[in-house]
Motif scaffolding. Structure first.
Motif, mmCIF file in Angstrom:
data_model
loop_
_atom_site.group_PDB
_atom_site.id
_atom_site.type_symbol
_atom_site.label_atom_id
_atom_site.label_comp_id
_atom_site.label_asym_id
_atom_site.label_seq_id
_atom_site.Cartn_x
_atom_site.Cartn_y
_atom_site.Cartn_z
ATOM 1 N N LEU A 1 10.225 6.040 -3.354
ATOM 2 C CA LEU A 1 10.489 5.668 -1.955
ATOM 3 C C LEU A 1 10.337 6.808 -1.210
ATOM 4 C CD1 LEU A 1 13.827 3.396 -2.560
ATOM 5 C CD2 LEU A 1 11.432 2.566 -2.050
ATOM 6 N N GLY A 2 10.761 8.017 -1.268
ATOM 7 C CA GLY A 2 10.338 8.780 -0.277
ATOM 8 C C GLY A 2 9.023 9.111 -0.006
ATOM 9 N N HIS A 3 8.221 9.049 -0.855
ATOM 10 C CA HIS A 3 6.832 9.406 -0.710
ATOM 11 C C HIS A 3 6.176 8.114 -0.187
ATOM 12 C CE1 HIS A 3 6.436 12.981 -2.868
ATOM 13 N NE2 HIS A 3 6.741 12.408 -4.161
ATOM 14 N N ALA A 4 6.627 6.721 -0.483
ATOM 15 C CA ALA A 4 6.365 5.744 0.142
ATOM 16 C C ALA A 4 6.664 5.611 1.889
ATOM 17 C CB ALA A 4 6.825 4.497 -0.676
ATOM 18 N N THR A 5 7.690 6.163 2.153
ATOM 19 C CA THR A 5 8.118 6.083 3.419
ATOM 20 C C THR A 5 7.340 6.637 4.201
ATOM 21 O OG1 THR A 5 10.474 5.841 2.857
ATOM 22 C CG2 THR A 5 10.072 6.694 4.906
ATOM 23 N N TRP A 6 6.628 8.028 3.731
ATOM 24 C CA TRP A 6 5.668 8.842 4.350
ATOM 25 C C TRP A 6 4.326 7.877 4.829
ATOM 26 C CZ3 TRP A 6 4.702 12.788 7.337
ATOM 27 C CH2 TRP A 6 3.332 13.285 7.569
ATOM 28 N N HIS A 7 3.974 7.183 3.845
ATOM 29 C CA HIS A 7 2.868 6.325 3.923
ATOM 30 C C HIS A 7 3.155 5.181 4.785
ATOM 31 C CE1 HIS A 7 0.602 8.636 1.142
ATOM 32 N NE2 HIS A 7 1.464 8.724 0.337
ATOM 33 N N PHE A 8 4.200 4.594 4.679
ATOM 34 C CA PHE A 8 4.796 3.571 5.693
ATOM 35 C C PHE A 8 4.719 4.200 7.177
ATOM 36 C CE2 PHE A 8 7.928 0.877 7.990
ATOM 37 C CZ PHE A 8 7.419 -0.457 7.380
ATOM 38 N N TYR A 9 5.208 5.204 7.383
ATOM 39 C CA TYR A 9 5.157 5.711 8.690
ATOM 40 C C TYR A 9 3.504 5.827 9.286
ATOM 41 C CZ TYR A 9 4.067 10.000 11.527
ATOM 42 O OH TYR A 9 3.451 10.893 12.331
ATOM 43 N N ARG A 10 2.651 6.201 8.229
ATOM 44 C CA ARG A 10 1.423 6.475 8.590
ATOM 45 C C ARG A 10 0.551 5.226 9.041
ATOM 46 N NH1 ARG A 10 -0.526 10.888 10.235
ATOM 47 N NH2 ARG A 10 -2.497 11.126 8.937
ATOM 48 N N SER A 11 1.178 4.029 8.419
ATOM 49 C CA SER A 11 0.570 2.734 8.749
ATOM 50 C C SER A 11 1.189 2.277 9.987
ATOM 51 C CB SER A 11 0.974 1.863 7.558
ATOM 52 O OG SER A 11 0.435 2.106 6.314
ATOM 53 N N ALA A 12 2.251 2.600 10.395
ATOM 54 C CA ALA A 12 3.005 2.415 11.647
ATOM 55 C C ALA A 12 2.724 2.953 12.934
ATOM 56 C CB ALA A 12 4.601 2.200 11.352
ATOM 57 N N VAL A 13 2.224 4.313 12.956
ATOM 58 C CA VAL A 13 2.176 5.254 13.943
ATOM 59 C C VAL A 13 0.996 6.003 14.024
ATOM 60 C CG1 VAL A 13 3.329 6.898 15.339
ATOM 61 C CG2 VAL A 13 4.948 5.352 14.085
ATOM 62 N N VAL B 1 0.859 -1.238 0.055
ATOM 63 C CA VAL B 1 -0.104 -0.021 0.134
ATOM 64 C C VAL B 1 0.880 1.332 -0.007
ATOM 65 C CG1 VAL B 1 -1.481 1.429 1.311
ATOM 66 C CG2 VAL B 1 -1.923 -0.937 1.099
ATOM 67 N N ALA B 2 1.966 1.293 0.772
ATOM 68 C CA ALA B 2 2.955 2.522 0.921
ATOM 69 C C ALA B 2 3.461 2.765 -0.547
ATOM 70 C CB ALA B 2 4.124 2.200 1.925
ATOM 71 N N LEU B 3 4.042 1.558 -1.060
ATOM 72 C CA LEU B 3 4.421 1.730 -2.486
ATOM 73 C C LEU B 3 3.482 2.409 -3.530
ATOM 74 C CD1 LEU B 3 6.822 -1.457 -2.909
ATOM 75 C CD2 LEU B 3 7.433 1.030 -2.647
ATOM 76 N N ARG B 4 2.188 1.732 -3.584
ATOM 77 C CA ARG B 4 1.274 2.221 -4.298
ATOM 78 C C ARG B 4 0.984 3.690 -3.997
ATOM 79 N NH1 ARG B 4 -4.012 2.894 -3.425
ATOM 80 N NH2 ARG B 4 -4.044 1.488 -1.630
ATOM 81 N N LYS B 5 0.781 4.162 -3.053
ATOM 82 C CA LYS B 5 0.375 5.552 -2.512
ATOM 83 C C LYS B 5 1.618 6.500 -2.899
ATOM 84 C CE LYS B 5 -3.080 4.864 0.934
ATOM 85 N NZ LYS B 5 -3.472 4.988 2.418
ATOM 86 N N GLY B 6 2.961 5.850 -2.701
ATOM 87 C CA GLY B 6 4.090 6.630 -3.011
ATOM 88 C C GLY B 6 4.072 6.987 -4.427
ATOM 89 N N TYR B 7 3.783 5.979 -5.461
ATOM 90 C CA TYR B 7 3.618 5.946 -6.873
ATOM 91 C C TYR B 7 2.593 7.254 -7.437
ATOM 92 C CZ TYR B 7 3.368 5.184 -11.682
ATOM 93 O OH TYR B 7 3.372 4.922 -13.090
ATOM 94 N N GLU B 8 1.425 6.920 -6.498
ATOM 95 C CA GLU B 8 0.395 7.999 -6.933
ATOM 96 C C GLU B 8 0.736 9.487 -6.607
ATOM 97 O OE1 GLU B 8 -2.611 6.445 -4.652
ATOM 98 O OE2 GLU B 8 -3.059 5.069 -5.711
#
Length: 286
Positions: free
Chosen positions: A271-283, A50-57
């Motif tokens: 990857l930069g954008h995806a990292t933001w969404h990964f953070y949102r899924s984790a915290v 999901v993070a990668l997909r949103k990062g690509y978006e």
């Protein structure tokens, strides 16, 4: 009264003074003022997808981010090219290329800001990446960036020591001679194995302490210690997923670096954008 631009020197001095005051105030708030306690959420590999997909978006919606990346990685390419033409620095080619990824979480701060603003429905442009400078936690972000820079320097020193104890201390004559030493001698293979193990340890430390810490600092005024601690708690609660995330980042960075770092123009923003969404899924702050 008609407003005029005024003396350019005066205008520049006034804006520099304002920036300096903002940095000073930011540094004073490094400890953080957030009262809420971050909650660590369970993660699965689906969260990575999901993070990668949103990062690509985010990348498709803000392609101007490429301009931000283009300013960073061609410089790295020139640096490595310079090393390649200097026999005294040949042993540092791979450590510098691999170790630069240790600085990635800090280099992508501007991309986190773009994703944060887009998530809120705000208009974004390439200038939005510079908005991080106005963040109340800008000083804390700089401190955490210096922490990563110190780890990067420590890795380079460790890599040089490993080379000195295996193939060194005599300098290779040229690149081809160095590669032959590395790939066809027992000492060269020993250097590779030891270097990979030590490099993995450095990467694991960075992953555990900065997987979500930079986005967290940008999103909440929690302070450097809390950001690092939260990132470690995410790693401790979800070790398999976080390591998978780190391994995926490493693979994509390697692929994007061939040839001449050109692929990073595409890989880094995603990857930069995806990292933001990964953070949102984790915290979560509930």
């Amino acid at each position: 009264m008609v407003k005029t631009i005024g003396n350019p020197l005066t205008w520049t001095a006034r804006n520099l003074a304002g920036a300096a005051e903002h940095v000073t105030q930011s540094v004073e708030r490094i400890g953080g003022e957030e009262k809420a306690i971050p909650q660590i959420l369970p993660l699965t590999n689906d969260d990575i997808r999901v993070a990668l997909r949103k990062g690509y978006e985010d990348f498709k919606a803000s392609r101007a981010d490429v301009m931000f990346i283009c300013l960073i990685y061609p410089v790295l390419g020139v640096l490595l090219a310079g090393i390649g033409f200097n026999a005294n620095l040949l042993p540092l080619i791979f450590p510098v290329a691999a170790g630069f990824a240790l600085l990635g979480p800090f280099a992508a701060v501007g991309l986190y800001e773009v994703s944060r603003r887009r998530e809120k429905g705000e208009d974004v442009s390439w200038l939005a990446a510079l908005g991080v400078i106005q963040s109340p936690n800008f000083g804390a972000i700089l401190v955490l960036g210096l922490y990563l820079a110190a780890i990067f320097v420590a890795w380079i020193l460790a890599a040089h020591l490993i080379w000195s104890l295996t193939l060194g201390p005599e300098q290779p004559e040229n690149l081809s001679a160095f590669l032959e030493q590395v790939l066809t001698t027992g000492a060269g293979w020993a250097m590779i194995v030891i270097g990979v193990v030590v490099g993995f340890c450095f990467a694991l430390v960075v992953l555990a302490t900065s997987a979500v810490s930079f986005p967290l600092l940008l999103d909440h005024n929690v302070g450097v210690p809390e950001a690092i601690h939260t990132s470690y708690k995410v790693f401790r609660k979800n070790p398999r997923v976080v390591v998978t995330w780190g391994a995926l980042i490493s693979v994509l960075l390697v692929v994007g670096s061939i040839p001449a770092f050109v692929g990073l123009i595409l890989v880094l923003p995603i990857l930069g954008h995806a990292t933001w969404h990964f953070y949102r899924s984790a915290v979560s702050f509930g």
